[in-house]
Design an enzyme around this catalytic site. Structure first.
Site, PDB file in Angstrom:
ATOM      1  CE  LYS A 169      -1.429   2.978   2.453  1.00 14.57           C
ATOM      2  NZ  LYS A 169      -1.370   4.366   1.755  1.00 14.57           N
ATOM      3  CD  GLU A 244      13.535   0.587   8.950  1.00 14.56           C
ATOM      4  OE1 GLU A 244      13.906   1.651   9.669  1.00 14.56           O
ATOM      5  OE2 GLU A 244      14.025  -0.547   8.830  1.00 14.56           O
ATOM      6  CB  CYS A 278      13.528   9.086   8.120  1.00 14.45           C
ATOM      7  SG  CYS A 278      14.182   7.861   6.851  1.00 14.45           S
ATOM      8  CD  GLU A 378      10.622  12.916  11.004  1.00 15.66           C
ATOM      9  OE1 GLU A 378       9.488  12.256  11.067  1.00 15.66           O
ATOM     10  OE2 GLU A 378      11.609  12.128  10.354  1.00 15.66           O
TER      11      GLU A 378
HETATM   12  P1  NAD Z   1       2.752   8.728   7.146  1.00 14.42           P
HETATM   13  O1  NAD Z   1       3.065   7.953   8.547  1.00 14.42           O
HETATM   14  O2  NAD Z   1       1.934   9.618   7.489  1.00 14.42           O
HETATM   15  O3  NAD Z   1       2.257   7.658   6.204  1.00 14.42           O
HETATM   16  C1  NAD Z   1       2.993   6.494   5.707  1.00 14.42           C
HETATM   17  C2  NAD Z   1       2.090   5.634   5.256  1.00 14.42           C
HETATM   18  O4  NAD Z   1       0.927   5.101   5.999  1.00 14.42           O
HETATM   19  C3  NAD Z   1       1.093   6.105   3.810  1.00 14.42           C
HETATM   20  O5  NAD Z   1       1.092   5.194   3.002  1.00 14.42           O
HETATM   21  C4  NAD Z   1      -0.331   6.269   4.698  1.00 14.42           C
HETATM   22  O6  NAD Z   1      -1.195   6.424   3.784  1.00 14.42           O
HETATM   23  C5  NAD Z   1      -0.078   5.230   5.526  1.00 14.42           C
HETATM   24  N1  NAD Z   1      -1.213   5.431   6.802  1.00 14.42           N
HETATM   25  C6  NAD Z   1      -1.684   6.684   7.525  1.00 14.42           C
HETATM   26  N2  NAD Z   1      -2.403   6.185   8.152  1.00 14.42           N
HETATM   27  C7  NAD Z   1      -2.360   4.784   8.470  1.00 14.42           C
HETATM   28  C8  NAD Z   1      -3.136   4.155   9.232  1.00 14.42           C
HETATM   29  N3  NAD Z   1      -3.893   4.368  10.341  1.00 14.42           N
HETATM   30  N4  NAD Z   1      -2.792   2.711   9.114  1.00 14.42           N
HETATM   31  C9  NAD Z   1      -1.981   2.246   8.007  1.00 14.42           C
HETATM   32  N5  NAD Z   1      -1.284   2.963   7.227  1.00 14.42           N
HETATM   33  C10 NAD Z   1      -1.575   4.330   7.375  1.00 14.42           C
HETATM   34  O7  NAD Z   1       4.200   9.257   6.634  1.00 14.42           O
HETATM   35  P2  NAD Z   1       4.346  10.090   5.484  1.00 14.42           P
HETATM   36  O8  NAD Z   1       3.814  11.582   5.713  1.00 14.42           O
HETATM   37  O9  NAD Z   1       4.046   9.660   4.223  1.00 14.42           O
HETATM   38  O10 NAD Z   1       5.877  10.099   5.490  1.00 14.42           O
HETATM   39  C11 NAD Z   1       6.879  10.916   6.374  1.00 14.42           C
HETATM   40  C12 NAD Z   1       7.197  10.134   7.270  1.00 14.42           C
HETATM   41  O11 NAD Z   1       7.910   8.788   7.145  1.00 14.42           O
HETATM   42  C13 NAD Z   1       8.265  10.902   8.404  1.00 14.42           C
HETATM   43  O12 NAD Z   1       7.977  10.936   9.624  1.00 14.42           O
HETATM   44  C14 NAD Z   1       9.536  10.044   7.972  1.00 14.42           C
HETATM   45  O13 NAD Z   1      10.654  10.318   9.185  1.00 14.42           O
HETATM   46  C15 NAD Z   1       8.905   8.667   7.896  1.00 14.42           C
HETATM   47  N6  NAD Z   1      10.082   7.877   7.207  1.00 14.42           N
HETATM   48  C16 NAD Z   1      10.773   7.013   7.788  1.00 14.42           C
HETATM   49  C17 NAD Z   1      11.814   6.261   7.129  1.00 14.42           C
HETATM   50  C18 NAD Z   1      12.684   5.258   7.728  1.00 14.42           C
HETATM   51  O14 NAD Z   1      13.024   4.379   7.038  1.00 14.42           O
HETATM   52  N7  NAD Z   1      12.627   5.095   9.016  1.00 14.42           N
HETATM   53  C19 NAD Z   1      12.072   6.462   5.612  1.00 14.42           C
HETATM   54  C20 NAD Z   1      11.239   7.521   5.213  1.00 14.42           C
HETATM   55  C21 NAD Z   1      10.130   8.176   5.872  1.00 14.42           C
END
Ligand code: NAD
Length: 471
Positions: A169, A244, A278, A378
């Site tokens: 997803k 992650e 991240c 962050e």
């Molecule tokens: P997000 O957490 O808002 O969304 C990530 C994914 O989760 C999306 O596909 C979203 O649709 C889905 N999602 C949202 N609500 C959900 C729920 N209730 N249940 C299941 N899935 C759900 O993050 P974002 O805004 O897309 O990305 C930015 C964030 O990602 C930052 O906090 C960043 O640090 C983190 N990130 C971490 C890594 C890592 O490897 N540690 C890498 C890249 C980004």
């Protein structure tokens, strides 16, 4: 206008059951470039059912069959690298240097995993027990928008290597990139149902997958808040999880560092992927004894950074991905000033000469204490904090005083000293003097930066369950 109205289930592109339409934008111009029809709960169930059916035979494929599939997937991505690059610049606004890393990376993660798989022994003898590593079952992968290709491909590669099937997803904001990537992956000719891709909302498709009894594991990359939600949703069925999550990496300049060399590295680690990373080293820890020199160098270096059209090869910082992300970063820049930090470079609003697009001025705050919210939360944009420290002991204490622990950076002339400091950091990865990425080494976070590791053998084993047979 791109109309994305298909998802990928059971080896075929299909029209989603879901009917919600979302707009897609070019973040450099704020123009609507298309729409995506989102999958819904029913689509998630269909995808899991397909993955479950496929698991029966896929889990029994041989190592060499799976290595062959990984190689075909890699080749399929590489063969359309140019189109993939264009889509990433258009829909995400990534500058050329980041596109230039991301597309080859998406192809190479399959080869890296093939190498890991080739060397991996699924059976070992422990006393009287024969222990075999069994594939977990159906994996749900949930990925963010900030490196769409890389996260989809690395999670898919791991599932395949382990003999698991997968439902992916991706972020609803990356639909153009996902659609093209899916075409490439389809070309590799894997058995139907081995991988399924359902773009949809997190609280709909993501939630359906994280609660589904036939999903054995969730591999999630995204924010810490959503990661915690996924743990709650998956608790009822005791799913395995790899999370992650976010970071607030320390970027430590030791007092013997050669600033001519180090300042450009500090900034590229802090502002990587337009700050939407991240792993960004967003807390610059500077020794008090050299603070004035470091601040003046940072100021002039940041003021010289080009922000703008990501297709211009001199641009280092592209737009934020969305209006929401732009507003969020602006609010943190405002907060920094309200908290009493001193604006060294950048500030609120767009960079000069840019009237449209979600562009942010690369911003550095000086006089920051580690208690300020801009140092603890962050921001996910090109906003850096400089935190002075007295001695090495205090630098380590400040570096570790955070709820995160994903990636840290140490810069020094004396390698042994850098190693000594690195060994004391609570961080999944520590990068010394800008060392390059190691694709087979584990990647993941301490503390609230996550659970588990990805890449290489550590990543592979999170998709396996040991079974001991006693004879
Ligand atoms: P997000 O957490 O808002 O969304 C990530 C994914 O989760 C999306 O596909 C979203 O649709 C889905 N999602 C949202 N609500 C959900 C729920 N209730 N249940 C299941 N899935 C759900 O993050 P974002 O805004 O897309 O990305 C930015 C964030 O990602 C930052 O906090 C960043 O640090 C983190 N990130 C971490 C890594 C890592 O490897 N540690 C890498 C890249 C980004």
């Amino acid at each position: 206008m791109r109309i994305i109205d298909r998802i990928y289930i059971d080896g075929a592109f299909v029209t989603p059951h879901g009917e919600e339409i979302a707009s897609l934008y070019n973040p450099s111009t704020e123009e609507e470039i298309g729409t995506v029809r989102l999958g819904d709960h029913t689509d998630a169930l269909l995808a899991v059912a397909a993955a479950r059916r496929a698991f029966q035979s896929f889990s029994r494929t041989t190592k060499s069959e799976r290595i062959g599939m990984l190689k075909r997937l890699s080749a399929a991505i590489a063969s359309r690298a140019e189109e993939l690059s264009e889509a990433m610049a258009l829909e995400y606004g990534a500058p050329q240097y980041f596109v230039g890393f991301s597309v080859p990376h998406a192809a190479s993660v399959f080869l890296d995993m093939a190498e890991t798989l080739a060397a991996y022994d699924f059976t070992r003898q422990i006393g009287r027990a024969e222990v075999t590593m069994q594939p977990l079952g159906v994996v749900a992968a949930i990925t963010p928008w900030n490196s769409n290709y890389g996260f989809i491909c690395s999670k898919l590669a791991t599932a395949i290597a382990a003999g698991c099937t997968i439902v992916i997803k991706p972020s609803e904001m990356s639909a153009v990139q996902t659609d093209l990537l899916t075409e490439c992956l389809h070309e590799a000719g894997l058995p139907p149902g081995v991988f399924n891709i359902v773009t949809g909302r997190g609280d709909v498709v993501g939630a359906a997958l994280s609660g589904h009894p036939d999903v054995a594991k969730v591999s999630f990359t995204g924010s810490t808040a959503v990661g915690k939600q996924i743990v709650r949703t998956s608790a009822d069925t005791l799913k395995r999880v790899t999370l992650e999550l976010g970071g607030k990496g320390p970027n430590i300049i030791l007092d013997d560092a050669d600033l001519d060399k180090v300042i450009p590295i500090v900034l590229s680690m802090g502002l990587a992927n337009s700050g939407q990373a991240c792993v960004a080293g967003t807390r610059i820890l500077a020794p008090e004894s050299r603070l004035a020199d470091i601040l003046s160098r940072l100021k002039s270096a940041v003021e010289a950074i080009k922000t703008g059209d990501p297709r211009d090869s001199n641009v280092r910082i592209g737009p934020m991905v969305s209006q929401k992300q732009y507003d969020r970063v602006q609010s943190y820049i405002r907060l920094g000033s309200e908290e009493g930090a001193e604006l060294l470079a950048g500030g609120e609003g767009r960079p000069e000469g840019l009237e449209r697009g979600w562009f942010v001025r690369p911003t550095v705050f000086a006089g920051v204490t580690n208690e300020m919210r801009i140092a603890r939360e962050e921001i996910f944009g090109p906003v850096l904090c400089v935190i002075p420290y007295r001695d090495e002991e205090q630098a380590v204490a400040i570096a570790n005083d955070t709820s995160y622990g994903l990636q840290a950076y140490v810069h020094a002339s004396d390698d042994e000293r850098a190693r000594r400091v690195a060994d004391r950091l609570q961080s999944g990865r520590v990068v010394i003097n800008g060392a390059p990425h190691e694709p087979l080494a584990p990647f993941g976070g301490f503390k609230q930066s996550g659970i588990g590791r990805e890449y290489g053998v550590f990543g592979l084993e999170t998709h396996l369950e040991p079974r001991a047979v006693l004879v």
